[in-house]
Design a protein around this motif. Structure first.
Motif, short mmCIF file in Angstrom:
data_model
loop_
_atom_site.label_atom_id
_atom_site.label_comp_id
_atom_site.label_asym_id
_atom_site.label_seq_id
_atom_site.Cartn_x
_atom_site.Cartn_y
_atom_site.Cartn_z
N GLN A 1 13.39 51.64 12.13
CA GLN A 1 14.35 50.73 12.34
C GLN A 1 13.61 50.23 13.72
O GLN A 1 13.59 49.06 14.14
N ASP A 2 13.12 51.17 14.62
CA ASP A 2 12.76 50.76 15.81
C ASP A 2 11.38 49.90 15.60
O ASP A 2 10.85 49.11 16.34
N PHE A 3 10.29 50.46 14.51
CA PHE A 3 9.11 49.82 14.17
C PHE A 3 9.63 48.29 13.82
O PHE A 3 8.90 47.45 14.28
N VAL A 4 10.46 47.95 13.18
CA VAL A 4 11.05 46.66 12.76
C VAL A 4 11.29 45.79 13.91
O VAL A 4 10.90 44.71 14.28
N ARG A 5 12.10 46.48 15.02
CA ARG A 5 12.61 45.70 15.95
C ARG A 5 11.36 45.41 16.99
O ARG A 5 11.41 44.31 17.60
N LEU A 6 10.44 46.33 17.14
CA LEU A 6 9.28 46.01 17.79
C LEU A 6 8.18 44.86 17.30
O LEU A 6 7.99 43.86 17.92
N THR A 7 8.33 44.88 16.04
CA THR A 7 7.61 43.86 15.08
C THR A 7 8.27 42.48 15.47
O THR A 7 7.68 41.55 15.87
N VAL A 8 9.80 42.29 15.35
CA VAL A 8 10.46 41.17 15.69
C VAL A 8 10.13 40.72 17.09
O VAL A 8 10.34 39.71 17.25
N ALA A 9 10.20 41.86 18.00
CA ALA A 9 10.40 41.41 19.49
C ALA A 9 8.91 40.93 19.90
O ALA A 9 8.86 40.19 21.02
N HIS A 10 7.78 41.24 19.25
CA HIS A 10 6.55 40.61 19.55
C HIS A 10 5.94 39.69 18.71
O HIS A 10 5.73 40.01 17.64
N LYS A 11 5.66 38.56 19.11
CA LYS A 11 5.17 37.61 18.24
C LYS A 11 3.87 37.82 17.88
O LYS A 11 3.18 37.39 16.68
N GLN A 12 3.11 38.43 18.66
CA GLN A 12 1.72 38.60 18.26
C GLN A 12 1.49 39.98 17.78
O GLN A 12 2.12 41.03 18.70
N HIS A 13 1.01 40.47 17.00
CA HIS A 13 0.70 41.69 16.42
C HIS A 13 -0.57 42.01 16.07
O HIS A 13 -1.17 41.17 15.33
N PHE A 14 -1.01 43.19 16.62
CA PHE A 14 -2.65 43.34 16.14
C PHE A 14 -2.52 44.78 15.47
O PHE A 14 -2.00 45.71 16.23
N ALA A 15 -3.01 44.99 14.44
CA ALA A 15 -3.02 46.26 13.58
C ALA A 15 -4.36 46.91 13.35
O ALA A 15 -5.39 46.16 13.00
#
Length: 95
Positions: free
Chosen positions: A80-94
């Motif tokens: 759930q925290d993973f999802v929250r972090l993804t939603v909170a950050h518009k830019q994501h680098f994997a």
């Protein structure tokens, strides 16, 4: 920016990854990269020197039996925290 790192620091160019991360970024260690969150790890030390907030996925820590070895300086994250972090950050680098 949110960086999700899945590869073990021993099997990637971790130094190159560190050059991308800034103090304003968030790093989420998942899969084999959770090994970087072990207490007194040089990889964790380098991440901390940058000043980025470091999370580690608790399911991956548990899957590798590292529960008692993870540094108290990182934040354990659930899915759930993973999802929250993804939603909170518009830019994501994997990685």
């Amino acid at each position: 920016m949110l960086y999700t790192i899945a590869t073990s620091p021993f099997h990637c160019d971790f130094t190159a990854i560190l050059r991308l991360i800034t103090p304003e970024d968030v790093v989420l260690l998942i899969q084999d990269s959770v090994i970087a969150a072990v207490s007194q790890s040089t990889h964790l030390s380098k991440l901390q020197q940058i000043g980025a907030q470091v999370y580690v996925l608790d399911a991956d820590v548990n899957a590798r039996g590292l529960q008692n070895m993870i540094s108290k300086d990182v934040i354990l994250a659930s899915y759930q925290d993973f999802v929250r972090l993804t939603v909170a950050h518009k830019q994501h680098f994997a990685l």
